[in-house]
Design an enzyme around this catalytic site. Structure first.
Site, PDB file in Angstrom:
ATOM      1  N   CYS A  15      52.202  33.681  31.958  1.00 35.99           N
ATOM      2  CA  CYS A  15      52.040  33.634  30.498  1.00 35.99           C
ATOM      3  C   CYS A  15      51.960  35.046  29.928  1.00 35.99           C
ATOM      4  CB  CYS A  15      50.783  32.855  30.123  1.00 35.99           C
ATOM      5  SG  CYS A  15      50.738  31.148  30.718  1.00 35.99           S
ATOM      6  N   CYS A  71      46.562  33.463  33.088  1.00 36.05           N
ATOM      7  CA  CYS A  71      47.838  32.984  33.612  1.00 36.05           C
ATOM      8  C   CYS A  71      48.805  34.161  33.670  1.00 36.05           C
ATOM      9  CB  CYS A  71      48.376  31.858  32.731  1.00 36.05           C
ATOM     10  SG  CYS A  71      50.101  31.437  33.018  1.00 36.05           S
TER      11      CYS A  71
END
Length: 297
Positions: free
Chosen positions: A218, A215
């Site tokens: 993230c 991600c």
């Protein structure tokens, strides 16, 4: 509530996709340059001591040990042996080439990371060094440099190319972080134990960073999480969980109605008092201060 497949792939639309690459000045270049109709240029040695300076005596000598934690591998056998010896530690591999200016620009960042991240192994593969390194690059499907691959337990867990130093630092911290500042949670029981530990009037605010293994947003925000965990350790506990690590994590996130990542859950005395979805550094800091009870004007 979003279905499981949606949860695994859904990222806030306002956030940058992990598939987008950082453009100039750190774009990648082709590793295997065609030599048709002309001989290849002579190889220039890659600077393995980029921070070396001339000695005070006047002799130009690299500073000893300036990059001794970045290990250069020359063939498949050495590469596989290095991954095996690392076991479950993160291994970061930079695939570079002598003709790549961006490989030279990023290498000092690798050296600096190797000094500060002692729980991570760093390898350098010069793709144009020899037929052996070319064979290694072909096996790993590397055709552009600089290219960074991340391995754990002999398996590739992440890879990037065309990135800058900030992205590289974020990747290393996200996939290799094991310091005590951010509590690593691996199942529902870990979360419940942490929540129970901080119940009552003396309990701290718990900030749970929920993400996925692959991600981009993230990874982008994680260095901020680490800095906050260090600067606010007296009042706030920061923890992290990857929703796709196992079924227990995924079940817990479904129960918490987490459908986008990264999501930050703010928990006090066992209750969720708020959440923030996104990767904005300033916004995250503001939300942490707000739920900690600091008035922002």
């Amino acid at each position: 509530m979003a279905s499981i497949p949606t949860f695994l792939c859904k990222i806030p639309s306002s956030l940058p996709s992990s598939s987008k690459k950082d453009p100039s000045p750190f774009s990648s270049t082709s590793l295997f340059i065609s030599t048709k109709k002309r001989p290849p240029p002579p190889l220039r040695p890659f600077p393995l001591s980029p921070r070396a300076t001339a000695a005070t005596s006047g002799t130009s000598k690299p500073s000893a040990g300036s990059d001794e934690r970045v290990h250069r591998v020359h063939n498949i056998a050495e590469f596989d042996a290095a991954l095996r010896s690392a076991k479950n530690k993160l291994v970061v591999v930079e695939y570079a080439a002598s003709h790549s200016l961006n490989s030279r620009r990023l290498y000092p960042c690798m050296v600096e990371l190797s000094r500060t991240c002692e729980d991570v192994d760093f390898l350098l593969v010069m793709g144009d060094e020899s037929d052996d390194t070319r064979e290694l690059c072909r096996r790993e499907s590397i055709d552009r440099v600089p290219h960074f691959s991340f391995y754990k337990g002999m398996e590739k867990v992440h890879e990037e190319e065309g990135i800058g130093p900030d992205q590289l630092v974020g990747d290393v911290l996200y996939y290799g972080d094991s310091h005590g500042g951010v509590v690593q949670l691996h199942c529902r029981e870990d979360v419940e134990a942490l929540i129970d530990e901080h119940r009552g009037p003396e309990g701290k605010l718990v900030v749970l960073d929920v993400g996925l293994k692959h991600c981009g947003p993230c990874v982008k925000v994680y260095p901020t999480v680490i800095k906050l965990s260090r600067s606010m350790a007296d009042a706030v506990v920061f923890a992290r969980m990857n929703g796709d690590e196992n079924e227990s994590c995924m079940e817990f996130l479904r129960d918490m109605e987490v459908v986008e990542v990264p999501t930050f859950l703010f928990l006090r005395d066992g209750n969720i008092c708020g959440r923030y979805v996104g990767s904005g550094k300033g916004e995250l800091i503001g939300e942490v201060l707000r739920y900690q009870g600091v008035r922002i004007t």
